[in-house]
Enzyme design. Structure first.
Site, PDB file in Angstrom:
ATOM      1  N   CYS A  76       0.802  -1.211   0.000  1.00 16.99           N
ATOM      2  CA  CYS A  76       0.000   0.000   0.000  1.00 16.99           C
ATOM      3  C   CYS A  76       0.848   1.280   0.000  1.00 16.99           C
ATOM      4  O   CYS A  76       0.534   2.227  -0.720  1.00 16.99           O
ATOM      5  CB  CYS A  76      -0.966  -0.007   1.175  1.00 16.99           C
ATOM      6  SG  CYS A  76      -0.188  -0.178   2.784  1.00 16.99           S
ATOM      7  N   HIS A 131      -0.639   6.641   5.544  1.00 18.43           N
ATOM      8  CA  HIS A 131       0.516   5.729   5.487  1.00 18.43           C
ATOM      9  C   HIS A 131       1.664   6.247   4.628  1.00 18.43           C
ATOM     10  O   HIS A 131       2.417   5.476   4.034  1.00 18.43           O
ATOM     11  CB  HIS A 131       0.088   4.334   5.019  1.00 18.43           C
ATOM     12  CG  HIS A 131       0.789   3.244   5.766  1.00 18.43           C
ATOM     13  ND1 HIS A 131       0.684   1.908   5.437  1.00 18.43           N
ATOM     14  CD2 HIS A 131       1.625   3.289   6.839  1.00 18.43           C
ATOM     15  CE1 HIS A 131       1.409   1.174   6.263  1.00 18.43           C
ATOM     16  NE2 HIS A 131       1.983   1.999   7.129  1.00 18.43           N
TER      17      HIS A 131
END
Length: 210
Positions: A76, A131
């Site tokens: 990701c 993130h």
């Protein structure tokens, strides 16, 4: 390279979303889902036959522009970094998922999609999973977003239920919020109950014309 990246991001930003010909600056909602298979939503042959109908997503697909050849990174963080900057994750130092906390993510000199759209006169916001940095100077508001409300990543919610979490002296996962030009603050605790109530992987960005 920087000029190329800016051009790429501008083109990408204008392609994503529903483009109304009557608008000079269409509003854009960019949704980035983790761990979501190609065949899961109804518009790709999934939906109810995979266990859950996806009428809202199907409507977005029908009304908007679908990009059907998207080659993702293996994790990701590099996928998000590449999409935000127009560069491979390894070129920005985000070629793998960060482990163990600390300073990581996009540096402030990286040019993001949000910064490109700010230059074009858009208001920008990020909601959900980021993130790409979870310290001051690496939050979304340091990368072109006017505001944000979200989490570092979603898997941390289960850590506190695992044996040894308390003894490891790790930070409790929290939801953060921030406004550009101001320090980010803790909005609330991030536990499994709250994870189940909200969509934490998307949307990644919202861009509204001024």
């Amino acid at each position: 390279m920087k000029r190329f990246s800016r051009t790429f991001l501008l083109l990408l930003s204008l392609l994503i979303g529903t483009v109304a010909s009557a608008q000079d600056k269409p509003n854009i909602v960019f949704i980035f889902l983790d761990n979501f298979g190609w065949g899961e939503p109804g518009f790709n042959g999934g939906g109810i036959i995979r266990g859950t109908a996806t009428p809202e997503m199907d409507a977005l697909a029908a009304e908007g522009l679908r990009l059907t050849n998207f080659n993702v990174e293996s994790q990701c963080t590099p996928s998000r970094a590449a999409t935000m900057t127009g560069r491979y994750g390894i070129r920005s130092g985000n070629h793998t998922v960060p482990l163990g906390g600390g300073v990581y993510g996009l540096t402030q000199w990286e040019i993001t999609m949000a910064e490109m759209l700010k230059d074009a006169g858009y208001n920008t916001a990020m909601y959900g999973k980021w993130h790409l940095g979870w310290t001051e100077g690496r939050y979304p508001t340091s990368q072109g977003f006017d505001e944000f409300y979200g989490v570092e990543t979603t898997d941390v919610t289960v850590w506190r239920t695992l044996p040894g979490f308390a003894e490891a002296n790790m930070e409790e996962p929290v939801v953060m919020q921030g406004i550009a030009g101001e320090p980010a603050t803790v909005a609330r605790d991030y536990d499994l109950d709250y994870r189940g109530e909200c969509l934490t992987s998307a949307p990644m960005g919202q861009f509204r014309s001024i």
